[in-house]
Enzyme design. Sequence first.
Site, PDB file in Angstrom:
ATOM      1  N   ASP A  20      50.757  40.139  47.264  1.00  0.00           N
ATOM      2  CA  ASP A  20      50.402  41.540  47.448  1.00  0.00           C
ATOM      3  C   ASP A  20      50.722  42.239  46.143  1.00  0.00           C
ATOM      4  O   ASP A  20      51.875  42.502  45.823  1.00  0.00           O
ATOM      5  CB  ASP A  20      51.196  42.146  48.602  1.00  0.00           C
ATOM      6  CG  ASP A  20      50.906  43.628  48.810  1.00  0.00           C
ATOM      7  OD1 ASP A  20      50.110  44.199  48.027  1.00  0.00           O
ATOM      8  OD2 ASP A  20      51.478  44.213  49.735  1.00  0.00           O
ATOM      9  N   ASN A  45      42.345  39.568  38.312  1.00  0.00           N
ATOM     10  CA  ASN A  45      41.064  40.069  38.794  1.00  0.00           C
ATOM     11  C   ASN A  45      41.210  41.189  39.824  1.00  0.00           C
ATOM     12  O   ASN A  45      40.270  41.934  40.071  1.00  0.00           O
ATOM     13  CB  ASN A  45      40.251  38.920  39.409  1.00  0.00           C
ATOM     14  CG  ASN A  45      38.857  39.340  39.812  1.00  0.00           C
ATOM     15  OD1 ASN A  45      38.132  39.926  39.019  1.00  0.00           O
ATOM     16  ND2 ASN A  45      38.481  39.052  41.044  1.00  0.00           N
ATOM     17  N   GLN A  61      43.716  60.527  43.777  1.00  0.00           N
ATOM     18  CA  GLN A  61      43.283  59.175  43.414  1.00  0.00           C
ATOM     19  C   GLN A  61      44.066  58.587  42.252  1.00  0.00           C
ATOM     20  O   GLN A  61      44.126  57.359  42.094  1.00  0.00           O
ATOM     21  CB  GLN A  61      41.790  59.179  43.045  1.00  0.00           C
ATOM     22  CG  GLN A  61      40.869  59.509  44.193  1.00  0.00           C
ATOM     23  CD  GLN A  61      39.396  59.475  43.783  1.00  0.00           C
ATOM     24  OE1 GLN A  61      39.049  58.949  42.727  1.00  0.00           O
ATOM     25  NE2 GLN A  61      38.539  60.037  44.611  1.00  0.00           N
ATOM     26  N   TYR A 148      39.762  55.535  37.738  1.00  0.00           N
ATOM     27  CA  TYR A 148      39.485  54.111  37.551  1.00  0.00           C
ATOM     28  C   TYR A 148      39.333  53.797  36.066  1.00  0.00           C
ATOM     29  O   TYR A 148      39.904  52.832  35.557  1.00  0.00           O
ATOM     30  CB  TYR A 148      38.218  53.728  38.311  1.00  0.00           C
ATOM     31  CG  TYR A 148      37.837  52.265  38.181  1.00  0.00           C
ATOM     32  CD1 TYR A 148      38.518  51.282  38.890  1.00  0.00           C
ATOM     33  CD2 TYR A 148      36.791  51.872  37.343  1.00  0.00           C
ATOM     34  CE1 TYR A 148      38.179  49.947  38.769  1.00  0.00           C
ATOM     35  CE2 TYR A 148      36.445  50.534  37.222  1.00  0.00           C
ATOM     36  CZ  TYR A 148      37.132  49.581  37.934  1.00  0.00           C
ATOM     37  OH  TYR A 148      36.791  48.252  37.812  1.00  0.00           O
TER      38      TYR A 148
END
Length: 226
Positions: A20, A45, A61, A148
Amino acid sequence: AVAELQAEGLSGTAEFRALDLGSPESIAAFVEGLGEQPIDVLVNNAAIAFKSSDPTPFTGQAKPTVDINYHATVALTEAMLPLVRRADRGRVVTVASTAGRLAILKNAQHTALVTSEELTLEQLTALMDGFVSDVSEGRTEGWPTTCYGMSKLGIIAYSKLAARREVAQGTGVTVNCLCPGYVSTSMSSFNGHKTTEEGARTPLALALMENPPTGEFWRDEVAFEW
């Protein structure tokens, strides 16, 4: 996935291990479970991205995105590097994104910092934490408008920083990152124009090529300008 690999003839060589990435305890247990065995290639990844339809505001976010995509990825890599150094010419390959291109930075000082040959991990982490702190409080001026993208910019800068460190220490470990392109996966809501096989070509090339570079950002199996 293990069953598929075994069906292809890799029986006895592929195994599943739980991790995790959002849990420091899980990272520690994962690395401890590997013992002292050399790791030839570490491929990072895992990542998260909020979809455009997600109701979470931009201010909400920043922290979860940077926590996983930057902090957790760096923590796992740093914990795994001693085992990668045990291998003969070990490699670290991290999936980033062109969303993290330098052009998203609006502050010249930030650009100078992340591109500096003298950048330290502490300085980079302070920058990433500053982004999270400011954006979370609604102070978005001067920062990228993509959480992001900022998280991936951080991981690209980290890959270059780590590569320089490994060269300076003479470990023989190469560290590179890449953008796989717009791949048809759940992250892209299966709208990507690349298949997963096509998206895997660049990380596979960096993992298996005879004499890989280090400190580079790749796309479409070639070095790409950051």
